[in-house]
Design an enzyme around this catalytic site. Sequence first.
Site, mmCIF file in Angstrom:
data_model
loop_
_atom_site.group_PDB
_atom_site.id
_atom_site.type_symbol
_atom_site.label_atom_id
_atom_site.label_comp_id
_atom_site.label_asym_id
_atom_site.label_seq_id
_atom_site.Cartn_x
_atom_site.Cartn_y
_atom_site.Cartn_z
ATOM 1 N N ARG A 1 0.830 -1.202 0.000
ATOM 2 C CA ARG A 1 0.000 0.000 0.000
ATOM 3 C C ARG A 1 0.866 1.254 0.000
ATOM 4 N NH1 ARG A 1 -2.880 -4.047 1.866
ATOM 5 N NH2 ARG A 1 -5.175 -3.979 1.939
ATOM 6 N N GLY B 1 -0.887 -11.430 -6.371
ATOM 7 C CA GLY B 1 -2.263 -10.971 -6.514
ATOM 8 C C GLY B 1 -2.465 -9.535 -6.063
ATOM 9 N N GLN C 1 -8.850 -6.326 -1.436
ATOM 10 C CA GLN C 1 -7.823 -5.733 -2.292
ATOM 11 C C GLN C 1 -8.435 -4.925 -3.433
ATOM 12 O OE1 GLN C 1 -5.078 -8.805 -3.484
ATOM 13 N NE2 GLN C 1 -4.532 -9.295 -1.388
ATOM 14 N N ASP D 1 -6.307 -15.141 5.907
ATOM 15 C CA ASP D 1 -4.968 -15.631 5.554
ATOM 16 C C ASP D 1 -4.347 -16.520 6.626
ATOM 17 O OD1 ASP D 1 -4.850 -14.593 3.033
ATOM 18 O OD2 ASP D 1 -3.659 -12.830 3.565
ATOM 19 N N ARG E 1 1.646 -19.987 1.590
ATOM 20 C CA ARG E 1 1.031 -20.266 2.889
ATOM 21 C C ARG E 1 0.802 -21.764 3.110
ATOM 22 N NH1 ARG E 1 0.993 -15.478 4.769
ATOM 23 N NH2 ARG E 1 0.191 -13.696 3.604
#
Length: 416
Positions: free
Chosen positions: A28, A76, A153, A299, A373
């Site tokens: 960001r 992504g 997002q 997540d 992950r």
Amino acid sequence: MNLKVQKSKAESQKSKVEITGSKSETNRLLLLQALYSNISLENTSNSDDSEVMADALQKSKIKNQKSLIIDVHHAGTAMRFLTAFFAIQEDKEVILTGSSRMKERPIKILVEALQQLGAEITYEENEGFPPIKIKGKKLRQSKVSLPANVSSQYISALLLIAPKLENGLELILEGEITSIPYIKMTLALLNEIGVETSFVKNVIKINQKSEIVNHQSTIESDWSSASYWYSIVALSEIGTQITLSSYKKESLQGDSALVEIYKSFGVETVFNSNNSITISKNSNLKLETLNFELNNCPDIAQTIAVTSFGLGIGCHLTGLHTLKIKETDRLEALKTEISKLGANISVTTDSLTIQQSNNLNSNIAIATYQDHRMAMAFAPLALKTPLIIQDAEVVSKSYPAFWEDLQNIGFLIEKE
């Protein structure tokens, strides 16, 4: 590269681990830095995703180069944020593409929202999916609506470019909002650099701001990366302690919910005066099914599921609908891989349930599906049984030093 991971006989009960800045905050702030050049950043993430983001934004600065092809690979966040960024880069034409999996991840909702604002974006291959062609221009509209249950997002991508729109932005979210902490993170970072925002009910307003004063941001370490250490402590003996740096008690990151969630696994968190945290295993568990609603922190679902299974307790996790459009369909991937280890697991489109069981198969090879992950969530189970993690290098997407850090605290890791 496949790695065999197992517990060391000489495992230390007290360890320290340095974790770099949050990938979410870094990406960001990198975009905001590209919009406002007098922002400086410290403790940025060293993840592949953030490097992809930084590289793409650097290419956008090249003068006299009006046409670009940018490959974000598996990133992504970069795909979504850069779609919005390049939509407002006047006189730039960009093709955004990525890996084969990226070409299966939907982008249509964001594209249509940007088109409502006046953006010129077309699809190069399949409707609704990357690669996309963006012809940057001044966006004159200032009001847009989109479904509230989409990936945050998409929403953050619009919010980040909003101060550079000539009339700011009014964003109307329709329905129940997903991942509110990530939206609030974006708004807080905008506030930090001096942009006025409001978030009332389902309407977000961002004021226009052409310039900001000089600003320095120090990025908090990544809570998603911390989750694997919480899992390691939970699966360890009572008395195990790991100190992680550097974290804030009042965090912008939704995954800081770990502090409360892992109390159910016997893990306590102490916030130290030097901005580190010490996490300790201080109690055994009641063998009861745990229920967690993870709409605000999906997540960490994989980590929690593996922790529960490794401790022989049941869990029911909900709020997981966004996991189906991640690097892989994480719900199906979890079901497949944890079943190999002996779990009785079921999934729906937005939930996961593991039955209480003490089954644990040994020397199982865990497929990672090009998903960082998956690799890191399963690795802590090596404290209970030797594992083989396939394509282990995928961790570089968010945590390049992961395997080295595991070795440093006493895990045995060998190439297969």
